[in-house]
Each structure stands twice: as C-alpha cells, then as structure tokens.
Write a protein that holds these residues in place. Structure first.
Motif, PDB file in Angstrom:
ATOM      1  N   THR A 164      31.594   9.670   2.129  1.00 46.19           N
ATOM      2  CA  THR A 164      32.962   9.256   2.482  1.00 46.19           C
ATOM      3  C   THR A 164      33.017   7.750   2.711  1.00 46.19           C
ATOM      4  N   LEU A 165      32.019   7.228   3.433  1.00 47.50           N
ATOM      5  CA  LEU A 165      32.011   5.789   3.715  1.00 47.50           C
ATOM      6  C   LEU A 165      31.837   4.996   2.420  1.00 47.50           C
ATOM      7  N   LEU A 177      27.404  -4.098   4.298  1.00 48.42           N
ATOM      8  CA  LEU A 177      26.824  -2.788   4.620  1.00 48.42           C
ATOM      9  C   LEU A 177      26.591  -2.582   6.114  1.00 48.42           C
ATOM     10  N   ILE A 178      26.695  -3.648   6.903  1.00 46.83           N
ATOM     11  CA  ILE A 178      26.602  -3.434   8.354  1.00 46.83           C
ATOM     12  C   ILE A 178      27.943  -2.907   8.866  1.00 46.83           C
ATOM     13  N   ALA A 179      29.025  -3.665   8.596  1.00 43.55           N
ATOM     14  CA  ALA A 179      30.333  -3.287   9.160  1.00 43.55           C
ATOM     15  C   ALA A 179      30.889  -2.016   8.526  1.00 43.55           C
ATOM     16  N   GLU A 180      30.647  -1.840   7.232  1.00 43.73           N
ATOM     17  CA  GLU A 180      31.305  -0.722   6.541  1.00 43.73           C
ATOM     18  C   GLU A 180      30.432   0.513   6.405  1.00 43.73           C
ATOM     19  N   TYR A 181      29.180   0.396   6.830  1.00 49.48           N
ATOM     20  CA  TYR A 181      28.283   1.532   6.582  1.00 49.48           C
ATOM     21  C   TYR A 181      27.356   1.815   7.777  1.00 49.48           C
ATOM     22  N   GLY A 394      21.294   8.421   5.065  1.00 46.63           N
ATOM     23  CA  GLY A 394      22.220   7.317   4.784  1.00 46.63           C
ATOM     24  C   GLY A 394      21.654   6.349   3.761  1.00 46.63           C
ATOM     25  N   ILE A 395      20.384   6.004   3.914  1.00 51.13           N
ATOM     26  CA  ILE A 395      19.779   5.023   2.988  1.00 51.13           C
ATOM     27  C   ILE A 395      19.661   5.637   1.594  1.00 51.13           C
ATOM     28  N   GLU A 396      19.221   6.891   1.532  1.00 49.22           N
ATOM     29  CA  GLU A 396      19.052   7.524   0.217  1.00 49.22           C
ATOM     30  C   GLU A 396      20.396   7.713  -0.492  1.00 49.22           C
TER      31      GLU A 396
END
Ligand code: HEM
Length: 440
Positions: A164-165, A177-181, A394-396
């Motif tokens: 979703t993100l 990728l910090i703020a949005e993920y 999350g990383i994968e």
C-alpha cells in the motif's frame, strides 16, 4: 545554540595529550560542582555523533578506557559504558546496576523542563523503570501479548501494508524512503496487531513520528498518543479481542489502567522507532555498499546479511539511558558512586576491539551484537522477532517492487539525525523506473 568543541581526531594515534574538550553549553544552575572524575568529560551531543560516531567512541575509549565520563544536556555528569564486557557486566547484574531511575542522586538539581527527562524516566510508571519481581510480572504480560501475534499473519500484514505504501509513490519514480516508507511501516503494522482501527492507526503513526522528531507539536502529539492508547485500553476492557492490547490487559499483574496504558505506549514506541531506523539504515547500506549491489538487481539474497551488518555497525539503538549503581563500585577502572547515571553504549560496545580486534572481518552469521540490549531489561525475544519480520518483509517488498531503485543524491549527502541516542537518516531520496500500483 553553540556546538560543542569537536574531540581531537585520534585516528590510529595514541590518546591525545592536548587539553580535553570542555563543555560549551551552560550548566544547569542547580547542579553541584563537577566531580573530579568529570573535569575532562565531553558532551554526549554535537555533530560528530551524527557524522562519525564510531570515531568518537574510539577516541573516548583511547582516552578513558571502557567507561568514559560524559556530560549530558546542561552539563549533567554521567558515565558512558563503551566496553562490550562492561555492558554485559552492567546488564547482567540488575541488583548492582538498577533500572530504577528514582535512584539518581541528581534529581533534585534537574529542572522540570530538562529535555532528557522523558528519556531518563522520572515518575514513569512503565515497565522500563520497574525492577525485581514487579518487572518480571510486567515483562511476562508484555511477552504474552507479543507472543500471541502469529508470525505468518505478521509477515502477511507487513507485506500488504508495504505494498500500500509503495503504491503511494511507485508511479512517481521517486521517493524519500524514510518519510514515505520506513517511518510508516512498523507503526501501521503494529497498530493493526494492537487492535487500532485503520483510521486510528494513521493518527497514532502521525503522533508517534511527530514525537520522535521533537517537532513543534511534539507535546500535543505525545498527549494525542497517550489519549489514543488510553481509549484503546478502555475499549478493549469492554470488548476484548484477539489483539495484543486485550492480551496485555488480561495478563496484567495489577489490572491498573495507568500501568497498562504505559506498557502499551512503551511496546509501541520501543518497537516502532528502532524498527523504522533499522529498515532505513539497511536500505542505505544496500544502496551505498557495493557488496550489496547484487541484491538490488538480483532480489533478496543478502537482505539478512545487510540487516545483521547494520546491527553491528549502525545500530538504531546507539546509547540507552540508564542504569544506577545501588552502591559505590568500580567499573572498567572508574570509581562509580551509588546513584550515578550510567548510559549503555551499545554501538560502542559492538565495535569494542576486545571482541572485534579486526573490524574488517565480516560479521556475516554472527549475531553477538548488543543492539537489542541484554539481561532482564533487554529487548524481549518476541520484540526482536517481530521487528525482524516487519523489517525484512518491508525491505524485500521494496526490492521486489522497485528492482532498479537507486540513490537520488550522492551517498555523502545523506544526513543522519542529530541524536546520540538513536541512529537513523533524516531522509533517503531515491529514484526508480515508475511502475503500476498493485492494490487498486
Ligand atoms: C516489534 C519490535 C520491538 C518491540 C515490540 C520491542 C519491545 C521492547 C520492550 C517492551 C522493551 C523493554 C524491556 C524491559 O524493560 O523489560 C525493549 C527494550 C529494548 N529494545 Fe526493543 N522492541 C522492538 C524492536 C527493537 C529493535 C529493532 C531494537 C534495536 C535494533 C530494539 C532495542 C531494544 C533495546 C536496546 C532495549 C533495551 C533497553 C535497556 O536495556 O534499557 N528493540 N524492547
């Protein structure tokens, strides 16, 4: 605010002989004179903890050995435990090195608005600062609450929220990728398993990130987070469900509403921030270190290795306050007084040459880092496992969805947050080939 003097650089040289750096921030007015042990102490703050913490810890170790005198905000004296063996000694001996923050002998000199008060923990009723039998019972309840989270459901939900993100920015071809993920995923996943509704999860995630940022609205956000947890506990008391909060309530040794709310807040905050930074720091490593470049194009091969390496070299949990000796004692060659404040230097301990004489030797397959703490107040196994599931999923998911993701700025322009306590990036700007949303 003036920045503190940097420590003299001591790369590959013996302990410097020049005068030590002196505190640059004014001392709190009510503080007693600095003890002799702290006249050449350095401040545990400043830009070098952001840019080159490992070098700072090396210099402190060279100058003072495994336990260094440091000054916290306002010139408040403390001890930073840098040695691996000494951190183990402290965390294993809860009778001599207590987690009970009321033992601190400087409380009377600490003003109400001292910014580190919440970190040190005065008057907090949470599990973090309880000791002995009371702590054991509270820890059992927390563990039971987390243990009930089905690991497959956790993985599944983490992947779904990750998708979703990613849908939110995949068509754009760029993202921070910090703020949005990274700073959304753990809180949204945990909120679901703690029993928050989707809209409550969004609000709680916003509040907790705002608090972490120390934003102008941090105090309001802390109040909003507290209210949300309190309302959830009240609702789950009325209508228990198959969620971690209901389990926490049913296992609570006292049934005290305030205690349950505090422990829920600790579980949430202690889980979200380090897991978010773990995701961000691992993505940074994979995007900047050529050893991991293969995994970006080839998929998941070295995600576990990179996650492990981050816990050795760039752990989110750099320094944790605190422990308080219950009597005068000696640690790492330093004389400590009962009620002195000790800060556990997990990051420094991880790179202690006593345990890692050759830093170039790979840490692959070695998980003896101290990043999750140790002893009865260390991160519960259920917490570590949940964090790993969320972070890895999350990383994968990100690498699967954005196989050509790359940094959008030079690696040296990436900024770390200005904190000696938690290590995480301020932003991780990336670009990639725009792709379609998957969830509609
Ligand atoms: C789902 C994720 C997580 C949960 C639920 C969780 C939960 C907790 C809880 C409840 C405690 C307090 C234990 C006590 O005082 O008895 C704790 C301590 C701790 N956690 Fe975690 N945690 C999570 C992730 C992490 C991560 C990713 C890290 C670091 C990489 C971390 C590092 C620590 C450390 C260092 C302590 C010990 C602090 C001390 O010794 O005073 N945790 N955690």
């Amino acid at each position: 605010m003036t920045q503190p003097e940097p420590l003299p650089s001591a790369a590959a040289t013996p302990a410097p002989a020049e005068p030590p750096s002196r505190p640059s921030l004014p001392s709190l007015p009510g503080l007693p004179d600095l003890p002799d042990s702290h006249v050449d102490a350095v401040e545990l703050s400043g830009p070098r903890f952001q840019t080159e913490p490992a070098q700072v810890y090396r210099e402190l170790r060279q100058r003072h050995g495994p336990v260094a005198p440091v000054l916290l905000h306002g010139g408040v004296p403390a001890w930073l435990v840098l040695g691996y063996r000494e951190v183990l000694q402290v965390t294993q001996d809860a009778a001599l090195f207590s987690r009970d923050s009321s033992l601190w002998r400087l409380w009377s000199a600490i003003p109400e608005d001292w910014p580190l008060r919440p970190l040190i923990g005065e008057k907090q009723e949470s599990i973090l600062f309880t000791v002995g039998e009371v702590h054991r019972k509270r820890a059992d309840a927390v563990n039971e609450a987390l243990f009930g989270i089905d690991p497959f459901a956790l993985r599944d939900r983490s992947e779904r929220i990750a998708d979703t993100l990613i849908d939110g920015f995949c068509e754009r071809g760029s993202s921070d990728l910090i703020a949005e993920y990274a700073r959304l995923l753990p809180a949204l996943v945990l909120a679901y398993f703690f029993g928050f509704s989707d809209s409550e999860a969004d609000e709680v995630t916003h509040s907790i990130n705002d608090m972490m940022d120390g934003a102008e609205t941090a105090v309001e956000s802390q109040a909003a987070f507290y209210t949300a947890c309190r309302e959830l506990v009240a609702a789950k008391r009325e209508h228990p469900g198959a969620d971690a909060t209901s389990r926490l309530i049913s296992r609570s040794p006292t049934g005290s509403e305030e205690e349950i709310v505090q422990d829920l807040m600790v579980m949430f905050a202690a889980a979200h921030q380090p897991t978010a930074e773990w995701i961000g720091n691992t993505l940074r490593l994979m995007l900047t270190d050529e050893r991991f470049a293969l995994s970006l194009s080839g998929g998941r091969r070295s995600v576990g290795w990179a996650m492990n390496e981050v816990l050795w070299e760039d752990t989110p949990s750099q320094n944790v306050a605190g422990r308080w000796p219950t009597r005068d004692t000696v640690l790492g060659g330093q004389r400590l007084h009962a009620g002195d404040l000790l800060v556990l230097g997990f990051a420094a301990a991880n790179t202690d040459p006593q345990v890692r004489p050759d830093p170039a030797v790979s840490t692959q397959g070695n998980s003896a880092f101290l990043s999750f703490g140790h002893g009865e107040h260390g991160c519960p196994m259920t917490g570590r496992e949940s964090a790993e599931t969320i972070a890895r999923a999350g990383i994968e998911a990100l690498l699967d969805r954005l196989p050509d993701v790359d940094l959008a700025v030079p690696a040296q322009d990436l900024l770390w947050r200005p904190s000696p306590w938690m290590r995480g990036l301020s932003a991780l700007p990336v670009r990639f080939t725009p792709g379609p949303r998957t969830l509609g």
